[in-house]
Design a protein around this motif. Sequence first.
Motif, PDB file in Angstrom:
ATOM      1  N   GLU A  46     -11.404 -11.024 -13.141  1.00  0.00           N
ATOM      2  CA  GLU A  46     -10.495  -9.904 -12.928  1.00  0.00           C
ATOM      3  C   GLU A  46     -11.052  -8.750 -13.748  1.00  0.00           C
ATOM      4  O   GLU A  46     -10.893  -8.698 -14.958  1.00  0.00           O
ATOM      5  CB  GLU A  46      -9.092 -10.295 -13.384  1.00  0.00           C
ATOM      6  CG  GLU A  46      -8.045  -9.412 -12.761  1.00  0.00           C
ATOM      7  CD  GLU A  46      -6.644  -9.865 -13.137  1.00  0.00           C
ATOM      8  OE1 GLU A  46      -6.435 -11.092 -13.314  1.00  0.00           O
ATOM      9  OE2 GLU A  46      -5.781  -8.992 -13.273  1.00  0.00           O
ATOM     10  N   LEU A  47     -11.783  -7.852 -13.073  1.00  0.00           N
ATOM     11  CA  LEU A  47     -12.483  -6.793 -13.801  1.00  0.00           C
ATOM     12  C   LEU A  47     -12.299  -5.451 -13.101  1.00  0.00           C
ATOM     13  O   LEU A  47     -11.965  -5.387 -11.914  1.00  0.00           O
ATOM     14  CB  LEU A  47     -13.979  -7.116 -13.868  1.00  0.00           C
ATOM     15  CG  LEU A  47     -14.386  -8.303 -14.744  1.00  0.00           C
ATOM     16  CD1 LEU A  47     -15.800  -8.749 -14.427  1.00  0.00           C
ATOM     17  CD2 LEU A  47     -14.243  -7.980 -16.224  1.00  0.00           C
ATOM     18  N   ALA A  48     -12.544  -4.381 -13.867  1.00  0.00           N
ATOM     19  CA  ALA A  48     -12.416  -3.033 -13.308  1.00  0.00           C
ATOM     20  C   ALA A  48     -13.678  -2.685 -12.526  1.00  0.00           C
ATOM     21  O   ALA A  48     -14.711  -3.338 -12.665  1.00  0.00           O
ATOM     22  CB  ALA A  48     -12.203  -2.026 -14.420  1.00  0.00           C
ATOM     23  N   VAL A  57     -10.580  -5.502  -9.553  1.00  0.00           N
ATOM     24  CA  VAL A  57     -10.971  -6.331  -8.425  1.00  0.00           C
ATOM     25  C   VAL A  57     -11.070  -7.773  -8.882  1.00  0.00           C
ATOM     26  O   VAL A  57     -11.274  -8.044 -10.074  1.00  0.00           O
ATOM     27  CB  VAL A  57     -12.323  -5.880  -7.821  1.00  0.00           C
ATOM     28  CG1 VAL A  57     -12.163  -4.571  -7.086  1.00  0.00           C
ATOM     29  CG2 VAL A  57     -13.378  -5.765  -8.890  1.00  0.00           C
ATOM     30  N   THR A  58     -10.910  -8.690  -7.965  1.00  0.00           N
ATOM     31  CA  THR A  58     -10.974 -10.115  -8.283  1.00  0.00           C
ATOM     32  C   THR A  58     -11.923 -10.783  -7.297  1.00  0.00           C
ATOM     33  O   THR A  58     -12.503 -10.134  -6.439  1.00  0.00           O
ATOM     34  CB  THR A  58      -9.598 -10.784  -8.150  1.00  0.00           C
ATOM     35  OG1 THR A  58      -9.213 -10.675  -6.781  1.00  0.00           O
ATOM     36  CG2 THR A  58      -8.560 -10.109  -9.026  1.00  0.00           C
ATOM     37  N   ARG A  59     -12.057 -12.072  -7.458  1.00  0.00           N
ATOM     38  CA  ARG A  59     -12.893 -12.867  -6.583  1.00  0.00           C
ATOM     39  C   ARG A  59     -12.528 -12.634  -5.112  1.00  0.00           C
ATOM     40  O   ARG A  59     -13.388 -12.505  -4.256  1.00  0.00           O
ATOM     41  CB  ARG A  59     -12.689 -14.333  -6.963  1.00  0.00           C
ATOM     42  CG  ARG A  59     -13.377 -15.301  -6.090  1.00  0.00           C
ATOM     43  CD  ARG A  59     -13.178 -16.701  -6.605  1.00  0.00           C
ATOM     44  NE  ARG A  59     -13.921 -17.604  -5.759  1.00  0.00           N
ATOM     45  CZ  ARG A  59     -13.444 -18.111  -4.616  1.00  0.00           C
ATOM     46  NH1 ARG A  59     -12.227 -17.811  -4.228  1.00  0.00           N
ATOM     47  NH2 ARG A  59     -14.209 -18.902  -3.887  1.00  0.00           N
ATOM     48  N   GLU A  60     -11.211 -12.517  -4.857  1.00  0.00           N
ATOM     49  CA  GLU A  60     -10.745 -12.392  -3.479  1.00  0.00           C
ATOM     50  C   GLU A  60     -11.253 -11.106  -2.825  1.00  0.00           C
ATOM     51  O   GLU A  60     -11.413 -11.027  -1.618  1.00  0.00           O
ATOM     52  CB  GLU A  60      -9.209 -12.442  -3.422  1.00  0.00           C
ATOM     53  CG  GLU A  60      -8.645 -13.863  -3.460  1.00  0.00           C
ATOM     54  CD  GLU A  60      -8.967 -14.588  -4.761  1.00  0.00           C
ATOM     55  OE1 GLU A  60      -8.915 -13.934  -5.827  1.00  0.00           O
ATOM     56  OE2 GLU A  60      -9.310 -15.792  -4.718  1.00  0.00           O
ATOM     57  N   ILE A 123     -18.707  -3.966  -9.887  1.00  0.00           N
ATOM     58  CA  ILE A 123     -17.824  -4.573 -10.870  1.00  0.00           C
ATOM     59  C   ILE A 123     -18.367  -4.248 -12.259  1.00  0.00           C
ATOM     60  O   ILE A 123     -19.564  -4.416 -12.516  1.00  0.00           O
ATOM     61  CB  ILE A 123     -17.769  -6.101 -10.670  1.00  0.00           C
ATOM     62  CG1 ILE A 123     -17.324  -6.409  -9.243  1.00  0.00           C
ATOM     63  CG2 ILE A 123     -16.877  -6.743 -11.697  1.00  0.00           C
ATOM     64  CD1 ILE A 123     -17.689  -7.805  -8.782  1.00  0.00           C
ATOM     65  N   ASN A 124     -17.472  -3.767 -13.113  1.00  0.00           N
ATOM     66  CA  ASN A 124     -17.901  -3.440 -14.467  1.00  0.00           C
ATOM     67  C   ASN A 124     -17.885  -4.700 -15.325  1.00  0.00           C
ATOM     68  O   ASN A 124     -16.843  -5.136 -15.794  1.00  0.00           O
ATOM     69  CB  ASN A 124     -16.955  -2.371 -15.029  1.00  0.00           C
ATOM     70  CG  ASN A 124     -17.213  -2.109 -16.496  1.00  0.00           C
ATOM     71  OD1 ASN A 124     -18.157  -2.641 -17.083  1.00  0.00           O
ATOM     72  ND2 ASN A 124     -16.387  -1.277 -17.089  1.00  0.00           N
ATOM     73  N   LEU A 130     -18.789 -12.272 -16.505  1.00  0.00           N
ATOM     74  CA  LEU A 130     -19.023 -12.667 -15.117  1.00  0.00           C
ATOM     75  C   LEU A 130     -20.475 -13.100 -14.950  1.00  0.00           C
ATOM     76  O   LEU A 130     -20.776 -14.073 -14.254  1.00  0.00           O
ATOM     77  CB  LEU A 130     -18.700 -11.499 -14.178  1.00  0.00           C
ATOM     78  CG  LEU A 130     -18.995 -11.737 -12.699  1.00  0.00           C
ATOM     79  CD1 LEU A 130     -18.221 -12.921 -12.167  1.00  0.00           C
ATOM     80  CD2 LEU A 130     -18.687 -10.494 -11.878  1.00  0.00           C
ATOM     81  N   GLY A 131     -21.363 -12.369 -15.610  1.00  0.00           N
ATOM     82  CA  GLY A 131     -22.785 -12.703 -15.574  1.00  0.00           C
ATOM     83  C   GLY A 131     -23.028 -14.131 -16.036  1.00  0.00           C
ATOM     84  O   GLY A 131     -23.794 -14.874 -15.432  1.00  0.00           O
ATOM     85  N   ILE A 132     -22.353 -14.523 -17.112  1.00  0.00           N
ATOM     86  CA  ILE A 132     -22.541 -15.880 -17.641  1.00  0.00           C
ATOM     87  C   ILE A 132     -22.055 -16.904 -16.618  1.00  0.00           C
ATOM     88  O   ILE A 132     -22.729 -17.896 -16.334  1.00  0.00           O
ATOM     89  CB  ILE A 132     -21.793 -16.047 -18.979  1.00  0.00           C
ATOM     90  CG1 ILE A 132     -22.530 -15.251 -20.052  1.00  0.00           C
ATOM     91  CG2 ILE A 132     -21.685 -17.512 -19.379  1.00  0.00           C
ATOM     92  CD1 ILE A 132     -21.878 -15.244 -21.401  1.00  0.00           C
TER      93      ILE A 132
END
Lengths: 192, 666
Positions: A46-48, A57-60, A123-124, A130-132
């Motif tokens: 869940e990131l900006a 925005v999210t995975r969806e 995605i910020n 998220l990268g990890i």
Amino acid sequence: MKRRLQLFLPLAIFLGLCLMFYVALFRDNPGELPSALLDQPLPTFELATVKNPDRTVTRESLLGEVALINVWATWCPACRVEHPYLVDLANKGIPIYGVNYKDDQPEARKWLKTLHDPYRFSINDKSGSLGIDLGVYGAPETYLIDHQGVIRYKHVGIVDANVWKNDLEPRFRHLKEKALKATANNHEEEAI
Amino acid sequence: MVAEAGLLALIIALCLSLLLSIFPLVGSYTGNIRLMNQARSLSWGLFAFVGFSFLCLVWAFITDDFSVDYVARHSNSLLPVQYKVSATWGGHEGSLLLWVLILVGWMAMVALKSYRLPPELSARVLSVMGMITVGFLLFTLLTSNPFNRILPFPPEDGADLNPLLQDFGLIVHPPMLYMGYVGFAVAFAFAIAALLGGQLDTAWARWARPWTTVAWVFLTLGISLGSWWAYYELGWGGWWFWDPVENASLMPWLVGTALIHSLAVTEKRGLFKSWTLLLAIFTFSLSLLGTFLVRSGVLTSVHAFANDPERGVFILFYLMIVVGASLTLFALRAPEVRSRISFSMASRETLLLVNNILLTASAATVLLGTLFPLLLESLDMGMISVGPPYFNFVFVPMAMLLAFALGFGVLLNWKNGSVKWLISQTRWIFLVSIIGGLGFSLFYGESFLISEVLAMALVLWIVLTMIRDILNKTQNIRAKNGLMEALTRLKPAYYGMHLAHLGLAVTIVGVAITSGYSSQRDLRMAPGDRVTLGEYQFRFDGVRLQPGPNYTSEYGSVTVYENGRQIAVLHPEKRVYTAQQMPMTEASIDPGLTRDIYVALGEPLGDDGSWALRLHIKPFVRWIWLGSIFMGLGGVVAISDRRYRMKVRQKVSALRPSGNEGVASA
């Protein structure tokens, strides 16, 4: 005798370096997705976004279409090189989402403004979390996901015409056909 | 058939290099002069066969022999012929062959000049170079054969050379760079030969010096060509990116620069003996490391060649054998005793020591920054990327310290000197430099920047201490015979030194002003639109389609005015190369000594013919590369010094009975 031992120091350091290179060479081949992540669904997040910090925005948000996820950053010169090609792909209608990896936000916004924005949104991922989860080795990296958000392929390094034609496009088309068939089946089931 | 002939020549070359690495070396230990003399003919034979093999590959490119896999992957029948030739080194296999060719080329040159060396030494030097060649030839033949065929169904046309490489800069950049990289193999071979023979006097340093300088000149020009290419070809006006591969070329340059300075100390004063040997080993090892990093795929980079773990393993083992063996040899044989020669605190020796420490330390920080991501990764501690902020933060201050030390270094004499004298020499220069730096930053450009003050002060400092030194050195003769006469009596090596240092100052000017005062605008322009940037006005005259030999181009026109007067018409392009459908931005530049006007096309916007345009004004950017030309010239002037040819003359006069003695005995 002590001085003689000191002279072995460069050799010792060098052997240490070699050990490191050896490990680096025999880690999972970075060009391929580690088997642990292959065919796994995207991690949740869940990131900006970069352009609009208020939008979350999210995975969806990534689901529904076969798409590319491109990991980029302004500190990465190779990203500069592949950027025009991504713009090209986006113009051809390929959906691309960006993951702006550990980057400076004003710089990233400036980049998207001046070099054009091929991404549906970026995605910020300032902290790199998220990268990890994605198993990012470095920038640039490009993931191919199917319409259900399952990671199907990963390319490390620059995406150019060759990479697109040989590695990404065949898989992209294949997944797209599969997605079409799946939706067609769904419709049939609904009809019945 | 030609490709098979090339392969056969390469195999013969491998056999020759095996002979070369064994027999002359054996001869040098058993005192067998005939075996030792084999080294020369074997070297020339190697050069002939590798050269022939290389020509075969060039031939396959020129004649569009797409049944050769390498040619099919890197060329196309529509490719202009000069790029067909340069495509020979446009990929991994061919560039490796070029590397080997240059290595044996250097070896043939050493063989040619080896008549003035003691036979044992020349045999050992050539043998060591032969061993290096064995490794690279094996690497080529086992993992990267450029002559592989695609049979029975060769493609009709090739995949084309990467458009980024279809450019003049890229025709010359790799050969120059390799000349530098591989040239350090000569200094390395001399150092190893000295260690093998146990003759660790200063003679090896004297012989290795001109070779090292030539290699350094090539590397300097090669790196600067690469930076110039990136500037105009990649289309965003940057000239250095701290990319792993750039770093891989910078590290041998830094250590090689240290080596040049420390060779001077070893040759002239017999000091730093072990250190100089170690630097010679390091410099070449870093060249090899660069090869490993670029070709094994352990680092992601703009330059990455198609990577292949098998190749990575091969180079790594090769690296371990070459570097490991040399460092072991060093540890066993390097002179253990501390030199008894003393020098005072304020002497050129001390300052050159400072120079060496700073240069190796900066090479170490670059190495650390380049390898740190790898280190963390191999320890399973996650992935990070080290970017320009790190490098600028650690590298720039060290470069500044180096420039500051340089001023003292050129003024001081060998061995003796007093701090008091040094202060009396430099206090006014110091003051003038600071004031000059402040003045510059106050009056030039729109903003006051402390980094500019420092940089310009250092430039003044380098130039003024240099003038001071020339005045000091000419003092006596100047009083008697005038300045011109005094200047002609100074040696070429001395001028070479100052020229190279002046080059550093020129480069600093370029780097500092470009980084501080560049202006840039990215904007949308419709045909006929005008915009002002700095003191220049730009008019966008639209974009039209124009076909090229193997691409189609969207060809823009921008007219540039200064005070209402037209000074240039620039044509930035966006090309799409036909074979790979790859888009390329070609920036258009109006070059100038004090500023470049740089225009690049972005993307088309809307239907009215509007485009995104990027306009840059880059003040003094050309000085960055101009400086490296000065450095290169400095190196060339320095080796023209007759000191390096004296050995021959001494020999000749030793053979001839001296006339004076004859008279005395008569």
